[in-house]
Scaffold this motif. Sequence first.
Motif, PDB file in Angstrom:
ATOM      1  N   LEU A  10       0.713  -1.305   0.061  1.00  0.00           N
ATOM      2  CA  LEU A  10      -0.075   0.241  -0.053  1.00  0.00           C
ATOM      3  C   LEU A  10       0.799   1.315  -0.148  1.00  0.00           C
ATOM      4  CD1 LEU A  10      -2.858  -1.226   2.525  1.00  0.00           C
ATOM      5  CD2 LEU A  10      -3.001  -0.978   0.052  1.00  0.00           C
ATOM      6  N   ALA A  11       2.134   1.167   0.776  1.00  0.00           N
ATOM      7  CA  ALA A  11       2.767   2.238   0.687  1.00  0.00           C
ATOM      8  C   ALA A  11       3.540   2.778  -0.579  1.00  0.00           C
ATOM      9  CB  ALA A  11       4.022   2.324   2.106  1.00  0.00           C
ATOM     10  N   ASN A  12       3.752   1.619  -1.178  1.00  0.00           N
ATOM     11  CA  ASN A  12       4.328   1.868  -2.693  1.00  0.00           C
ATOM     12  C   ASN A  12       3.306   1.996  -3.854  1.00  0.00           C
ATOM     13  OD1 ASN A  12       7.674   1.193  -2.929  1.00  0.00           O
ATOM     14  ND2 ASN A  12       6.733   0.237  -1.064  1.00  0.00           N
ATOM     15  N   GLY A  13       2.066   2.179  -3.387  1.00  0.00           N
ATOM     16  CA  GLY A  13       0.993   2.488  -4.324  1.00  0.00           C
ATOM     17  C   GLY A  13       0.465   1.272  -5.054  1.00  0.00           C
ATOM     18  N   ILE A  14       0.601   0.008  -4.477  1.00  0.00           N
ATOM     19  CA  ILE A  14       0.093  -1.072  -4.920  1.00  0.00           C
ATOM     20  C   ILE A  14      -1.149  -1.452  -4.242  1.00  0.00           C
ATOM     21  CG2 ILE A  14       0.490  -3.710  -5.586  1.00  0.00           C
ATOM     22  CD1 ILE A  14       3.483  -2.876  -5.652  1.00  0.00           C
ATOM     23  N   THR A  15      -2.455  -1.085  -4.780  1.00  0.00           N
ATOM     24  CA  THR A  15      -3.561  -1.286  -4.262  1.00  0.00           C
ATOM     25  C   THR A  15      -4.664  -2.182  -4.946  1.00  0.00           C
ATOM     26  OG1 THR A  15      -4.651   0.519  -5.342  1.00  0.00           O
ATOM     27  CG2 THR A  15      -3.433   1.100  -3.200  1.00  0.00           C
ATOM     28  N   ASP A  16      -4.338  -2.649  -6.044  1.00  0.00           N
ATOM     29  CA  ASP A  16      -5.264  -3.421  -6.671  1.00  0.00           C
ATOM     30  C   ASP A  16      -5.152  -5.004  -6.268  1.00  0.00           C
ATOM     31  OD1 ASP A  16      -7.085  -4.202  -9.285  1.00  0.00           O
ATOM     32  OD2 ASP A  16      -5.365  -5.267  -9.646  1.00  0.00           O
ATOM     33  N   PRO A  17      -6.481  -5.509  -5.868  1.00  0.00           N
ATOM     34  CA  PRO A  17      -6.302  -6.972  -5.311  1.00  0.00           C
ATOM     35  C   PRO A  17      -5.516  -7.915  -6.055  1.00  0.00           C
ATOM     36  CG  PRO A  17      -8.313  -5.725  -4.932  1.00  0.00           C
ATOM     37  CD  PRO A  17      -7.656  -4.863  -5.857  1.00  0.00           C
ATOM     38  N   THR A  18      -5.630  -7.619  -7.739  1.00  0.00           N
ATOM     39  CA  THR A  18      -4.880  -8.510  -8.574  1.00  0.00           C
ATOM     40  C   THR A  18      -3.522  -8.388  -8.298  1.00  0.00           C
ATOM     41  OG1 THR A  18      -6.884  -8.777  -9.948  1.00  0.00           O
ATOM     42  CG2 THR A  18      -4.650  -9.462 -10.979  1.00  0.00           C
ATOM     43  N   ARG A  19      -2.998  -7.350  -8.318  1.00  0.00           N
ATOM     44  CA  ARG A  19      -1.659  -6.898  -8.195  1.00  0.00           C
ATOM     45  C   ARG A  19      -0.920  -7.596  -7.062  1.00  0.00           C
ATOM     46  NH1 ARG A  19       2.361  -3.418  -9.632  1.00  0.00           N
ATOM     47  NH2 ARG A  19       4.303  -4.328  -8.632  1.00  0.00           N
ATOM     48  N   ILE A  20      -1.698  -7.050  -5.836  1.00  0.00           N
ATOM     49  CA  ILE A  20      -1.546  -7.563  -4.602  1.00  0.00           C
ATOM     50  C   ILE A  20      -1.385  -9.242  -4.473  1.00  0.00           C
ATOM     51  CG2 ILE A  20      -2.309  -7.576  -2.068  1.00  0.00           C
ATOM     52  CD1 ILE A  20      -3.669  -4.932  -2.625  1.00  0.00           C
ATOM     53  N   GLN A  21      -2.220 -10.006  -4.943  1.00  0.00           N
ATOM     54  CA  GLN A  21      -2.118 -11.304  -5.106  1.00  0.00           C
ATOM     55  C   GLN A  21      -0.812 -11.677  -5.718  1.00  0.00           C
ATOM     56  OE1 GLN A  21      -4.769 -13.973  -3.650  1.00  0.00           O
ATOM     57  NE2 GLN A  21      -2.368 -14.433  -3.718  1.00  0.00           N
ATOM     58  N   GLN A  22      -0.377 -11.123  -6.688  1.00  0.00           N
ATOM     59  CA  GLN A  22       0.735 -11.541  -7.607  1.00  0.00           C
ATOM     60  C   GLN A  22       2.032 -11.436  -6.543  1.00  0.00           C
ATOM     61  OE1 GLN A  22       0.590  -8.751 -10.998  1.00  0.00           O
ATOM     62  NE2 GLN A  22      -0.882 -10.058 -12.099  1.00  0.00           N
ATOM     63  N   GLU A  23       1.810 -10.306  -6.033  1.00  0.00           N
ATOM     64  CA  GLU A  23       3.174 -10.108  -5.051  1.00  0.00           C
ATOM     65  C   GLU A  23       3.150 -11.234  -3.754  1.00  0.00           C
ATOM     66  OE1 GLU A  23       5.486  -7.516  -5.475  1.00  0.00           O
ATOM     67  OE2 GLU A  23       4.439  -7.518  -7.130  1.00  0.00           O
ATOM     68  N   PHE A  24       1.966 -11.489  -3.364  1.00  0.00           N
ATOM     69  CA  PHE A  24       1.912 -12.428  -2.359  1.00  0.00           C
ATOM     70  C   PHE A  24       2.339 -13.956  -2.869  1.00  0.00           C
ATOM     71  CE2 PHE A  24      -0.062  -9.380   0.504  1.00  0.00           C
ATOM     72  CZ  PHE A  24       0.166  -9.932   1.671  1.00  0.00           C
ATOM     73  N   SER A  25       1.806 -14.144  -3.883  1.00  0.00           N
ATOM     74  CA  SER A  25       2.268 -15.353  -4.823  1.00  0.00           C
ATOM     75  C   SER A  25       3.577 -15.745  -4.851  1.00  0.00           C
ATOM     76  CB  SER A  25       1.246 -15.612  -5.901  1.00  0.00           C
ATOM     77  OG  SER A  25      -0.125 -15.633  -5.376  1.00  0.00           O
ATOM     78  N   ARG A  26       4.487 -14.607  -5.235  1.00  0.00           N
ATOM     79  CA  ARG A  26       5.801 -15.028  -5.361  1.00  0.00           C
ATOM     80  C   ARG A  26       6.697 -14.866  -4.353  1.00  0.00           C
ATOM     81  NH1 ARG A  26       9.524 -10.209  -7.021  1.00  0.00           N
ATOM     82  NH2 ARG A  26       8.812  -8.507  -5.919  1.00  0.00           N
ATOM     83  N   ARG A  27       6.094 -15.035  -2.990  1.00  0.00           N
ATOM     84  CA  ARG A  27       6.996 -15.124  -1.641  1.00  0.00           C
ATOM     85  C   ARG A  27       7.722 -16.375  -1.757  1.00  0.00           C
ATOM     86  NH1 ARG A  27       8.189 -10.804  -1.301  1.00  0.00           N
ATOM     87  NH2 ARG A  27       6.755 -10.041  -3.029  1.00  0.00           N
TER      88      ARG A  27
END
Length: 326
Positions: free
Chosen positions: A309-326
């Motif tokens: 959120l601090a880095n301007g990533i708010t779209d759920p689809t994009r957030i899911q992509q970030e969580f999925s690459r952990r």
Amino acid sequence: MSDKHIKVFATGGTIAGVAGSATRRDYRPGQIGIADFLSEMDRIGLSANLVGEQFANIGSEDIGPQLWHRLHDAATRAMADEDCRGIIITHGTDTAEETAFLLDQTLPTTKPVVVVGAMRAADAVGSDGLRNFANAVRVAGDSDAAGRGVLLVMSDRVFAARDARKAHTEMTDAFKAFPRGPVGHVTPTSLEWFGPPWRTGEPARYEFYEDMPKVSILYAYAGMSPDNVAQALEGGAKGIVLAGFGHGNAPRGIRDALAEAVRQGVPVVRASRVDEGLVDREPEDDTAGFVAARALGPARARILLQLLLANGITDPTRIQQEFSRR
């Protein structure tokens, strides 16, 4: 002696704690200063050029954004110092996984960064602090430790910050790692990695912000009222992490209230209060707009959502992509 040194940033915790008795159960964390601590390292013959700096001397339950900001700035400077070969952060174990994960996501991987703590005070019978620290020195001084992100060293094991979590209240063997397990085994005289580095030369994944958006964690329980969601939103939450039952589940009223929060622009991440296991996407996530935490437990899921959120990533689809690459 070589000019190459290891920076030691001390924050307190049990590793610097004193009970006043070798058998006393309670103790005061953060009583030993870094100068005295490093003198003890010299006494036991630890062969390393250590440069200490005292950032705080507190229990890690009191660590938060201001200290994180100072640690991040200091670590960034150390990364740029050609004479610094690695960084160690002494830390209480209660929130070590959060500090380690935050730095893991906001620092480059060019030098080793090791978080270390202890489960027993320095003057307790069987104190584990000196051994854990000696192990951390061996890891931080190893060039092959770079490219693995921030590491956490406890009980002769090396954990990646992406996986590590505290799983026991008292045992010295208190930390686990899911889903990948330890990434190495270390003693004061040996170090074995279980695989090659996986983030070699990688820059920071996200920019660090001291003032990050508020993200609340809601712990699911039987009979939970939707009022819990309303209270989080009224309290200023810009994101919500659900510590749900089992596979990130919650009572129907809670799920409906969380779906409404998503419609209002507040991202919701489904994690689990269960100790281990993946939280994968399910069909309702598409319609409700939820994000599945995958392997991240609630504490680290909160940190990641704040960073996004601090880095301007708010779209759920994009957030899911970030969580999925952990």
